[in-house]
Design a protein around this motif. Structure first.
Motif, PDB file in Angstrom:
ATOM      1  N   UNK A   1      34.035   8.719  30.607  1.00  0.00           N
ATOM      2  CA  UNK A   1      32.872   8.987  29.764  1.00  0.00           C
ATOM      3  C   UNK A   1      31.637   9.121  30.666  1.00  0.00           C
ATOM      4  N   UNK A   2      31.457  10.297  31.298  1.00  0.00           N
ATOM      5  CA  UNK A   2      30.317  10.488  32.204  1.00  0.00           C
ATOM      6  C   UNK A   2      28.981  10.300  31.498  1.00  0.00           C
ATOM      7  N   UNK A   3      28.024   9.797  32.240  1.00  0.00           N
ATOM      8  CA  UNK A   3      26.659   9.671  31.728  1.00  0.00           C
ATOM      9  C   UNK A   3      26.058  11.072  31.580  1.00  0.00           C
ATOM     10  N   UNK A   4      25.276  11.331  30.533  1.00  0.00           N
ATOM     11  CA  UNK A   4      24.711  12.676  30.324  1.00  0.00           C
ATOM     12  C   UNK A   4      24.025  13.220  31.571  1.00  0.00           C
ATOM     13  N   UNK A   5      24.201  14.508  31.803  1.00  0.00           N
ATOM     14  CA  UNK A   5      23.691  15.144  33.018  1.00  0.00           C
ATOM     15  C   UNK A   5      22.176  15.064  33.122  1.00  0.00           C
ATOM     16  N   UNK A   6      21.467  15.062  31.983  1.00  0.00           N
ATOM     17  CA  UNK A   6      20.007  15.059  32.047  1.00  0.00           C
ATOM     18  C   UNK A   6      19.417  13.663  32.223  1.00  0.00           C
ATOM     19  N   UNK A   7      20.257  12.621  32.247  1.00  0.00           N
ATOM     20  CA  UNK A   7      19.766  11.267  32.489  1.00  0.00           C
ATOM     21  C   UNK A   7      19.404  11.129  33.970  1.00  0.00           C
ATOM     22  N   UNK A   8      18.341  10.373  34.295  1.00  0.00           N
ATOM     23  CA  UNK A   8      17.971  10.191  35.706  1.00  0.00           C
ATOM     24  C   UNK A   8      19.066   9.477  36.485  1.00  0.00           C
TER      25      UNK A   8
ATOM     26  N   UNK B   1      24.245  14.975  39.165  1.00  0.00           N
ATOM     27  CA  UNK B   1      23.248  14.300  39.990  1.00  0.00           C
ATOM     28  C   UNK B   1      21.996  15.168  40.147  1.00  0.00           C
ATOM     29  N   UNK B   2      22.204  16.487  40.360  1.00  0.00           N
ATOM     30  CA  UNK B   2      21.081  17.398  40.562  1.00  0.00           C
ATOM     31  C   UNK B   2      20.325  17.698  39.261  1.00  0.00           C
ATOM     32  N   UNK B   3      21.013  17.684  38.130  1.00  0.00           N
ATOM     33  CA  UNK B   3      20.450  18.173  36.873  1.00  0.00           C
ATOM     34  C   UNK B   3      19.065  17.586  36.545  1.00  0.00           C
ATOM     35  N   UNK B   4      18.864  16.250  36.561  1.00  0.00           N
ATOM     36  CA  UNK B   4      17.550  15.733  36.171  1.00  0.00           C
ATOM     37  C   UNK B   4      16.444  16.028  37.181  1.00  0.00           C
ATOM     38  N   UNK B   5      16.819  16.551  38.369  1.00  0.00           N
ATOM     39  CA  UNK B   5      15.818  16.880  39.387  1.00  0.00           C
ATOM     40  C   UNK B   5      15.332  18.317  39.264  1.00  0.00           C
ATOM     41  N   UNK B   6      16.030  19.113  38.460  1.00  0.00           N
ATOM     42  CA  UNK B   6      15.684  20.537  38.341  1.00  0.00           C
ATOM     43  C   UNK B   6      14.581  20.729  37.308  1.00  0.00           C
TER      44      UNK B   6
ATOM     45  N   UNK C   1      17.723   3.360  29.082  1.00  0.00           N
ATOM     46  CA  UNK C   1      18.693   4.458  29.186  1.00  0.00           C
ATOM     47  C   UNK C   1      20.118   3.909  29.307  1.00  0.00           C
ATOM     48  N   UNK C   2      20.259   2.831  30.054  1.00  0.00           N
ATOM     49  CA  UNK C   2      21.581   2.216  30.217  1.00  0.00           C
ATOM     50  C   UNK C   2      22.091   1.714  28.872  1.00  0.00           C
ATOM     51  N   UNK C   3      21.209   1.081  28.115  1.00  0.00           N
ATOM     52  CA  UNK C   3      21.597   0.592  26.790  1.00  0.00           C
ATOM     53  C   UNK C   3      21.989   1.746  25.886  1.00  0.00           C
ATOM     54  N   UNK C   4      21.274   2.861  25.968  1.00  0.00           N
ATOM     55  CA  UNK C   4      21.640   4.048  25.182  1.00  0.00           C
ATOM     56  C   UNK C   4      23.036   4.539  25.555  1.00  0.00           C
ATOM     57  N   UNK C   5      23.333   4.516  26.848  1.00  0.00           N
ATOM     58  CA  UNK C   5      24.659   4.954  27.303  1.00  0.00           C
ATOM     59  C   UNK C   5      25.744   4.059  26.722  1.00  0.00           C
TER      60      UNK C   5
END
Length: 553
Positions: free
Chosen positions: A72-79, A496-501, A86-90
């Motif tokens: 269950x990967x963490x959403x790509x847009x999460x930092x 990993x890159x997604x939230x940096x873009x 955010x962790x609690x949301x996950x």
């Protein structure tokens, strides 16, 4: 046969234990004393007795790809380094996705766990709980998994600080710290240089008149932002690095690691250098502390010798006057007050658990502790691996050794820890993250095989060898295999890159020379891996080749 399982605690360890039970066809009932899941990561404005506590600004120091559950990967847009919200949301998304919420009984305190009257025959347990109305209830379960964590009971060693009773200001444990609001313009002494002590010193220094940080032994401090801006754990927590740790003497590895850290900031010059080597204790992860020391906002001091009113005297004879606040970042004691005493086998400073999970002196393997482990890595992957093993054992798919063999293994484990790490009554546990994950994965039958991947799926082999040891690797094969594991490994850096873009830039194409160098290093690494396996077990590769069949994972 184990059918009904009690899970104590709905934190990260409890959630994955419930999911593992469901995967094995068992029915979990989770007892959670609070009104929400998340355990440690559920922020409360006021600390509550017998519960873990975090502060308002807390951000995890493990990157998201290295801390998520294996299927269950963490959403790509999460930092990459997430705030506790955010962790609690996950965790909530994980619980909803795998339909765990219906198995949790909130605001239900576990008061006692004891063997049932027919335990010798059945291995069952009686669990006594207290609901939100104060009513006691008794339940019978086939098995119990304890997931209560070990950041619940703050250690406040006032007897080690002569004169504390004369202190004219305010003192408290880091467990009670929620934010710097009450420290504006104050002179603060933080005692302890762990991750909590470092975070509190840095945050309070932004508003305090002056912050002093007292440490007995010092610490190695590493950055979360590593080479080229990558998360440090994704950069260095790889199988290739792990193989180097198996091949090279630890003194050489310590020298290499310490040299790299000192190239960032000389630990001697910053008064940080500890009395132990780098890999003898889990380092402090803090990007801001060196800057605060360099700017004078935080001043390092040795151990506190005594306290005289508002004056703090240190071991080197130096003093700090007009101290308003002392924060004790002095760690936590650990206990399992609801478990029977005879289940807690003692080994040195620690509770002796077989592979840090099973009490070795029980008649039946129907009691386990999940998440009581300490390594340079997130608790989520380790707890998940433990839970998968526990449920396989409880279901009867795996068998534990004899009690005598387990006790012998526990004692050897204790000696090895004391030999390789700095351990004490407060920090009795430390394991190597990859070694431990691989060891438990081997018990389950899900440890990734590098030789097999080399011959059957070379692109995946490269990702597994050179890339970070993310938990998806343990879903490639064996019990609990997940069809999305291979894709998750190939896309982990995309997430990993997604939230940096946040701003589009033109990316440069890799050069031919760079590709040649990378290819050469890959060949060398593959050859070293094969040689390493051949030296350790000469029959492995011939046996593998003889059985080799075309296969795609």
């Amino acid at each position: 046969m184990v059918r009904n399982v009690a899970v104590i605690g709905a934190g990260p360890s409890g959630l994955t234990s419930m999911k593992a039970c469901l995967d094995e066809g068992m029915v979990p009932t989770c007892f959670e004393s609070s009104d929400d899941l998340g355990g440690l990561w559920k922020f409360k404005a006021m600390s509550e007795p017998n519960r873990a506590s975090i502060y308002r600004s807390l951000t995890i120091n493990i990157s998201k790809e290295m801390m998520c559950y294996s299927d269950f990967p963490i959403p790509a847009d999460y930092p990459n380094y997430m705030h506790h919200s955010k962790i609690l949301n996950y965790f909530r998304m994980y619980a909803e996705h795998f339909k765990l919420l219906q198995h949790i009984r909130f605001q239900t305190l576990v008061k006692c766990v004891r063997q049932s009257s027919d335990y010798s025959h059945t291995g069952k347990w009686e669990v006594v709980t207290e609901n939100r109305d104060g009513q006691e209830e008794r339940h019978i379960f086939d098995a119990v998994i304890c997931c209560s964590g070990h950041y619940t009971y703050p250690n406040l060693p006032l007897k080690d600080f002569p004169g504390i009773e004369t202190f004219e200001g305010k003192y408290f444990h880091s467990w009670d710290y929620k934010g710097p609001e009450d420290l504006y313009g104050k002179r603060v002494v933080v005692i302890g240089i762990g991750n909590s002590g470092g975070d509190i010193a840095v945050e309070s220094s932004r508003v305090a008149e002056q912050v002093y940080m007292s440490t007995r032994r010092g610490a190695w401090v590493i950055r979360q932002v590593s080479d080229n801006g990558l998360p440090v754990d994704m950069k260095y927590n790889t199988r290739f690095v792990h193989i180097l740790f198996q091949l090279l003497p630890i003194n050489i590895l310590n020298w290499i690691g310490e040299k790299k850290l000192n190239a960032m900031y000389d630990h001697t010059m910053y008064a940080l250098k500890p009395t132990h080597r780098l890999f003898s204790q889990i380092p402090v992860i803090n990007d801001d502390l060196p800057l605060k020391i360099l700017s004078g906002s935080v001043i390092l001091k040795p151990n506190v010798k005594e306290i005289r009113g508002s004056t703090v005297v240190f071991d080197d004879g130096s003093i700090v006057e007009k101290v308003d606040t002392i924060v004790f970042a002095t760690g936590y004691s650990y206990d399992f007050p609801f478990l029977p005493r005879n289940a807690m086998y003692k080994s040195g400073h620690r509770v002796g658990l077989y592979k840090h999970v099973f009490p070795p002196n029980m008649e039946h393997p129907t009691l386990a502790v999940v998440g009581f482990i300490h390594a340079l890595g997130a608790i989520m992957p380790q707890a998940e691996m433990q839970a998968r093993w526990v449920t396989r054992v409880m279901k009867g798919h795996k068998k534990l050794p004899s009690n005598r063999a387990m006790i012998k293994a526990v004692e050897k484990d204790t000696k090895d820890m004391e030999k390789n790490y700095i351990v004490s009554k407060l920090t009795p546990l430390q394991v190597d993250f990859v070694s431990y994950m691989d060891e438990i994965a081997g018990e389950i039958g899900v440890r990734p095989s590098l030789p097999w991947l080399f011959f059957t799926d070379y692109p995946l082999f490269k990702k597994v060898l050179w890339g970070p040891v993310t938990t998806y690797q343990y879903r490639l094969m064996g019990p609990g295999k997940w069809d999305g594991a291979r894709r998750a490994i190939f896309t982990q850096f995309d997430r990993m890159y997604q939230p940096l873009k946040t701003r589009q830039l033109k990316e440069q194409e890799p050069s031919i020379a760079g590709r040649l160098i990378k290819f050469s290093l890959t060949i060398m690494a593959g050859g070293a891996t094969i040689y390493y396996i051949h030296v350790r077990n000469p029959n492995t590769i011939p046996t593998l080749l003889s059985k080799l069949r075309p296969q795609t994972i």
